[in-house]
Design a protein around this motif. Structure first.
Motif, short mmCIF file in Angstrom:
data_model
loop_
_atom_site.label_atom_id
_atom_site.label_comp_id
_atom_site.label_asym_id
_atom_site.label_seq_id
_atom_site.Cartn_x
_atom_site.Cartn_y
_atom_site.Cartn_z
N PRO A 187 15.90 -18.87 11.43
CA PRO A 187 15.89 -20.13 12.20
C PRO A 187 16.98 -21.11 11.76
CG PRO A 187 13.65 -19.46 11.73
CD PRO A 187 14.55 -18.50 10.98
N LYS A 188 17.24 -21.18 10.45
CA LYS A 188 18.27 -22.10 9.94
C LYS A 188 19.64 -21.72 10.46
CE LYS A 188 20.23 -23.86 5.62
NZ LYS A 188 20.17 -23.81 4.13
N ASP A 189 20.00 -20.44 10.35
CA ASP A 189 21.30 -19.98 10.86
C ASP A 189 21.37 -20.07 12.38
OD1 ASP A 189 22.63 -19.42 8.48
OD2 ASP A 189 21.90 -17.36 8.38
N ARG A 190 20.23 -19.85 13.03
CA ARG A 190 20.20 -19.88 14.49
C ARG A 190 20.57 -21.27 15.01
NH1 ARG A 190 14.60 -18.54 16.17
NH2 ARG A 190 15.15 -16.63 15.03
N VAL A 191 20.08 -22.30 14.34
CA VAL A 191 20.40 -23.66 14.74
C VAL A 191 21.90 -23.90 14.69
CG1 VAL A 191 20.21 -26.09 14.04
CG2 VAL A 191 18.17 -24.66 14.11
N VAL A 192 22.54 -23.37 13.66
CA VAL A 192 23.99 -23.57 13.50
C VAL A 192 24.75 -22.84 14.58
CG1 VAL A 192 25.97 -23.26 11.98
CG2 VAL A 192 23.76 -23.91 11.01
N ILE A 193 24.44 -21.56 14.79
CA ILE A 193 25.20 -20.79 15.77
C ILE A 193 24.95 -21.30 17.19
CG2 ILE A 193 23.52 -18.94 16.18
CD1 ILE A 193 25.85 -16.97 16.20
N ALA A 194 23.75 -21.81 17.45
CA ALA A 194 23.43 -22.34 18.78
C ALA A 194 24.30 -23.53 19.13
CB ALA A 194 21.96 -22.71 18.86
N GLN A 195 24.77 -24.26 18.10
CA GLN A 195 25.64 -25.40 18.35
C GLN A 195 26.94 -25.00 19.02
OE1 GLN A 195 25.11 -28.71 17.63
NE2 GLN A 195 23.04 -28.34 16.86
N GLY A 196 27.31 -23.73 18.86
CA GLY A 196 28.56 -23.27 19.46
C GLY A 196 28.44 -22.87 20.91
N GLU A 199 24.80 -26.15 26.11
CA GLU A 199 23.35 -26.34 26.18
C GLU A 199 22.72 -25.57 27.32
OE1 GLU A 199 21.93 -30.31 26.14
OE2 GLU A 199 22.51 -30.67 24.06
N ILE A 200 23.45 -25.40 28.41
CA ILE A 200 22.87 -24.67 29.54
C ILE A 200 22.52 -23.23 29.15
CG2 ILE A 200 25.08 -23.86 30.48
CD1 ILE A 200 23.85 -24.26 33.29
N ILE A 201 23.25 -22.67 28.20
CA ILE A 201 22.96 -21.30 27.75
C ILE A 201 21.71 -21.28 26.90
CG2 ILE A 201 23.76 -19.42 26.25
CD1 ILE A 201 26.57 -19.91 27.24
N THR A 202 21.65 -22.12 25.88
CA THR A 202 20.51 -22.06 24.96
C THR A 202 19.23 -22.64 25.54
OG1 THR A 202 21.30 -24.14 23.95
CG2 THR A 202 21.95 -22.07 22.90
#
Length: 223
Positions: A187-196, A199-202
């Motif tokens: 979950p910690k790494d997921r938050v970081v990669i999701a920033q890239g 927003e419409i994707i995530t």
């Protein structure tokens, strides 16, 4: 998110390595389980095939990305890294991915299921032996050293956008690849990669529009 929290290009790629490492581990574990019981469980068939297919695509796209974009960028900055050796290992892994893709196609067609699983097991275990050494070399010789280089925030963000676009062109379909990437991370790494991702994707595509496509992979993901 600040650049301090997000890290640098090296930590980006080390984080991406974690996706591949977990994907390889989970695939091998499940191939072994299916071989032990003598069958690919029907309720997991679609999800397993999609998971292995996504793993193969992600690893292949990652190596194309390194060969064509990442290594050329760092060669002048870190000239002592063994780029030729690493690219030769990419070629060896690519041969094994071709075998894995053949096994996946056979499973899709219900052809020689146990033989196909055996092929996957052999090829994946060979990749694993190469990958552990290969990944460690890349990280020690290149990516762990990126923080000491004088790469500006502006340049880092430009390269992140360029690298992301290039990888996306080689890693399709997005409706499987993006969830595979996100949910093979903590979950910690997921938050970081999701920033890239936009927003419409995530927020919309992964959780709604694409959900039916990738949902069968959930037993193999960190949800």
């Amino acid at each position: 998110m600040t650049d301090e929290n997000q890290g640098n290009l090296g930590t980006d790629i080390i984080r991406f390595h974690r996706i591949i490492t977990r994907g390889l581990e989970i695939t091998i574990q499940n191939v072994n389980r299916f071989l032990e019981i003598g069958a690919l469980k029907e309720e997991k068939r679609e999800g397993f095939i999609k998971y292995v297919q996504s793993f193969s695509t992600v690893l292949d796209a990652h190596h194309i990305h390194e060969n064509e974009k990442i290594f050329p960028y760092f060669k002048d900055k870190l000239p002592d890294a063994p780029y030729d050796q690493l690219m030769a290992q990419h070629k060896g892994i690519n041969v094994l991915l071709t075998q894995i893709n053949g096994g996946i196609n056979n499973l899709k067609s219900n052809v020689d299921e146990l033989k196909s699983l055996d092929l996957l097991k052999t090829s994946l275990e060979k990749i694993d032996r190469i990958w552990q050494i290969h990944m460690k070399t890349e990280e020690e010789k290149i990516f762990e050293r990126v923080g000491s280089l004088n790469i500006s925030l502006e340049e880092t963000n430009r390269l992140r956008a360029e690298f992301s676009e290039f990888f996306g062109e080689h890693a399709k379909p997005a409706y499987l690849i993006v969830p595979f990437m996100l949910y093979n991370l903590s979950p910690k790494d997921r938050v970081v990669i999701a920033q890239g991702f936009p927003e419409i994707i995530t927020k919309q595509l992964v959780n709604a529009d694409w959900k039916d496509e990738w949902a069968p992979m959930q037993p193999f993901l960190i949800i």
